[in-house]
Design an enzyme around this catalytic site. Structure first.
Site, PDB file in Angstrom:
ATOM      1  CE  LYS A 126       2.658   4.920   7.844  1.00  0.00           C
ATOM      2  NZ  LYS A 126       1.281   4.858   8.324  1.00  0.00           N
ATOM      3  CG  ASP A 177       6.017   3.594   0.339  1.00  0.00           C
ATOM      4  OD1 ASP A 177       4.812   3.428   0.046  1.00  0.00           O
ATOM      5  OD2 ASP A 177       6.388   4.212   1.357  1.00  0.00           O
ATOM      6  CE1 TYR A 214      -2.287   3.342   2.473  1.00  0.00           C
ATOM      7  CE2 TYR A 214      -3.673   2.563   0.674  1.00  0.00           C
ATOM      8  CZ  TYR A 214      -3.375   3.515   1.639  1.00  0.00           C
ATOM      9  OH  TYR A 214      -4.158   4.638   1.759  1.00  0.00           O
TER      10      TYR A 214
HETATM   11  P1  KE4 Z   1      -0.535   8.357   4.314  1.00  0.00           P
HETATM   12  O1  KE4 Z   1      -1.054   9.034   3.069  1.00  0.00           O
HETATM   13  O2  KE4 Z   1      -1.610   7.544   5.011  1.00  0.00           O
HETATM   14  O3  KE4 Z   1       0.213   9.311   5.244  1.00  0.00           O
HETATM   15  O4  KE4 Z   1       0.622   7.331   3.854  1.00  0.00           O
HETATM   16  C1  KE4 Z   1       0.310   6.362   2.881  1.00  0.00           C
HETATM   17  C2  KE4 Z   1       1.289   5.211   2.994  1.00  0.00           C
HETATM   18  C3  KE4 Z   1       2.301   5.111   2.060  1.00  0.00           C
HETATM   19  N1  KE4 Z   1       3.201   4.108   2.108  1.00  0.00           N
HETATM   20  C4  KE4 Z   1       3.149   3.176   3.085  1.00  0.00           C
HETATM   21  C5  KE4 Z   1       4.169   2.071   3.104  1.00  0.00           C
HETATM   22  C6  KE4 Z   1       2.139   3.234   4.087  1.00  0.00           C
HETATM   23  O5  KE4 Z   1       2.090   2.281   5.053  1.00  0.00           O
HETATM   24  C7  KE4 Z   1       1.199   4.275   4.040  1.00  0.00           C
HETATM   25  C8  KE4 Z   1       0.072   4.403   5.049  1.00  0.00           C
HETATM   26  N2  KE4 Z   1      -0.029   3.365   6.021  1.00  0.00           N
HETATM   27  C9  KE4 Z   1      -1.341   3.121   6.539  1.00  0.00           C
HETATM   28  C10 KE4 Z   1      -1.214   1.973   7.570  1.00  0.00           C
HETATM   29  N3  KE4 Z   1      -1.034   0.727   6.937  1.00  0.00           N
HETATM   30  C11 KE4 Z   1      -1.985   4.316   7.103  1.00  0.00           C
HETATM   31  C12 KE4 Z   1      -3.183   4.053   7.976  1.00  0.00           C
HETATM   32  C13 KE4 Z   1      -4.440   4.590   7.358  1.00  0.00           C
HETATM   33  O6  KE4 Z   1      -4.649   4.439   6.127  1.00  0.00           O
HETATM   34  O7  KE4 Z   1      -5.242   5.166   8.143  1.00  0.00           O
END
Ligand code: KE4
Length: 421
Positions: free
Chosen positions: A262, A239, A144
């Site tokens: 994060k 990523d 993701y």
């Molecule tokens: P954000 O747009 O949610 O800040 O980041 C996206 C993203 C990009 N790359 C990786 C490897 C990620 O894990 C994420 C976001 N992680 C999720 C948890 N698995 C965020 C939690 C959510 O969607 O509320």
């Protein structure tokens, strides 16, 4: 465990927001119970509005590596907020954070701050396409990278394919440029590159995959990705939004671009993408590839990020100690398991799969016992242990977690496993 106030708050929230939440995974819809509404958090604990106290292994999905409300970060933010919350103008704070990031990621010769991991990966893809003049991208099923259209594509089963949108609203035109392959399947990567390598702008990968549960790269996977992308002139994008600052992968493999998020913002909205100067100097206003953001480099987010990274740098053996602590917790959980489980670990990241076989990719993860996961999750929540409400997530240990937390967690797991048999 009382959850009355959370239940009422949830019903009201549903009137305003889809599913009553601002991010789907928080809705607990797949574990058939209402989510606790949070009042506050401190250290390794999070407290809901009914007054329940939980040991927190979600850590806001990764940012809270130091634990919640770390005094140095709170104090720095209190001072910063007195100087204003946003200027929309350059500040020295952005340069300070970029310099700290570069200590961890020297491959990020030039970088751009943005506000979310989604923005970071979306921008990195645009830069890769602009730099190479190519349109196709390769991602991996179960990884993701945020919710930008190009990346919200799953290719269905394991074979290489030109993606079908996994979300309504993602057009066929967009999806056809995204090729989704099974994680750890280097022969599938080589096959696709032999078929259309000259059209591929980039491969984007979580070098440690945390969004299908925790799935580790096999020995030759990342080196082969580096070799194939170099051979065909495609860019390799790591990523590390989730694994960044927790797991060192760039000491062996250097990607062309890296995405962070994060932890880099210490819990405030901040992310970044960057890499080789030759590539990043094509980003506006140096170059023609456009990317922008009103709140990018926000002074409060920079402040929290700077304080966080400073502590990571100034604390001797920070990563080694946190990794060892995490291993100790996992040994404790394994010692009380009464059903087959897999407990992969990468630094301070781990997860529990209810399966008797090693999990190598999304199909393996999806085949694990979801019913057992759900029962275990609910039992742990009721016992005051706050885990991610999905099998396809990763758990995080912070510097604030202590032996008392771990003993409570292992005792709760012992009871929860008993409920499964
Ligand atoms: P954000 O747009 O949610 O800040 O980041 C996206 C993203 C990009 N790359 C990786 C490897 C990620 O894990 C994420 C976001 N992680 C999720 C948890 N698995 C965020 C939690 C959510 O969607 O509320």
């Amino acid at each position: 465990m009382e959850l009355e106030k959370s239940a009422a708050a949830f019903e009201l929230a549903k009137k305003f927001m889809p599913g009553g939440v601002n991010s789907p995974v928080r809705s607990y819809s797949n574990v058939d119970c209402n989510p606790p509404f949070i009042a506050r958090a401190k250290g390794s604990h999070i407290f809901d509005i009914d007054g329940n106290d939980y040991v927190d292994y979600v850590g806001s999905w990764g940012p809270m590596i130091l634990g919640h409300a770390h005094e140095k970060i709170v104090d720095a933010l209190k001072e910063a907020v007195e100087r204003g919350t946003s200027y929309g103008a350059p500040t020295e704070l952005e340069t300070e954070l970029a310099a700290l990031v570069q200590k961890f990621y020297p491959s990020m010769e030039v970088m751009r701050m943005v506000n979310s991991g989604t923005e970071a990966t979306m921008s990195a893809l645009r830069v890769a396409r602009g730099f190479t003049g190519r349109e196709k991208i390769v991602k991996f099923i179960g990884c993701y990278h945020g919710h930008s259209d190009s990346l919200l594509v799953n290719a269905g089963s394991g074979a290489a394919t030109f993606g079908e949108p996994s979300s309504p609203g993602v057009t066929k035109g967009t999806a056809q440029d995204t090729i989704a392959l099974p994680y750890n399947d280097i022969s599938a990567v080589e096959k696709v590159f032999n078929e259309c390598g000259e059209k591929i702008a980039a491969v984007i990968v979580e070098p440690v995959a945390g969004n299908m549960g925790l799935v580790l790269p096999e020995e030759n996977f990342l080196p082969k990705l580096r070799e194939v992308t170099k051979k065909f002139g495609a860019l390799l994008i790591f990523d590390e939004v989730m694994s960044g600052f927790r797991v060192k992968v760039q000491d062996k493999i250097t990607p062309d671009l890296t995405c962070l998020g994060k932890i880099i913002g210490g819990g405030l909205p901040c992310a970044a993408y960057g890499g080789r100067a030759e590539i990043m100097r094509n980003v506006s206003p140096d170059g023609k590839i456009y990317q922008a953001g009103t709140l990018s480099g926000n002074p409060l987010a920079m402040t929290a990020g700077i304080e966080t990274l400073k502590i990571l740098i100034d604390t001797p053996n920070f990563t080694e100690n946190l990794t060892a602590k995490t291993s100790k917790l996992i040994e404790g959980i394994k010692s009380v398991a009464q059903v087959p489980i897999q407990t992969p670990q990468a630094g301070s990241m781990f997860c529990i799969f209810f399966s008797d076989k090693k999990i190598r990719n999304y199909d393996d993860a999806a085949a694990s016992n979801q019913a057992q996961f759900k029962k275990f999750f609910i039992s742990m929540l009721r016992q005051g242990i706050y885990l991610a409400p999905s099998q396809f997530e990763t758990l995080f240990v912070s510097a604030a977690h202590n032996d008392e937390d771990f003993q409570k967690t292992v005792d709760a797991a012992k009871f929860a496993f008993k409920e499964l048999v």
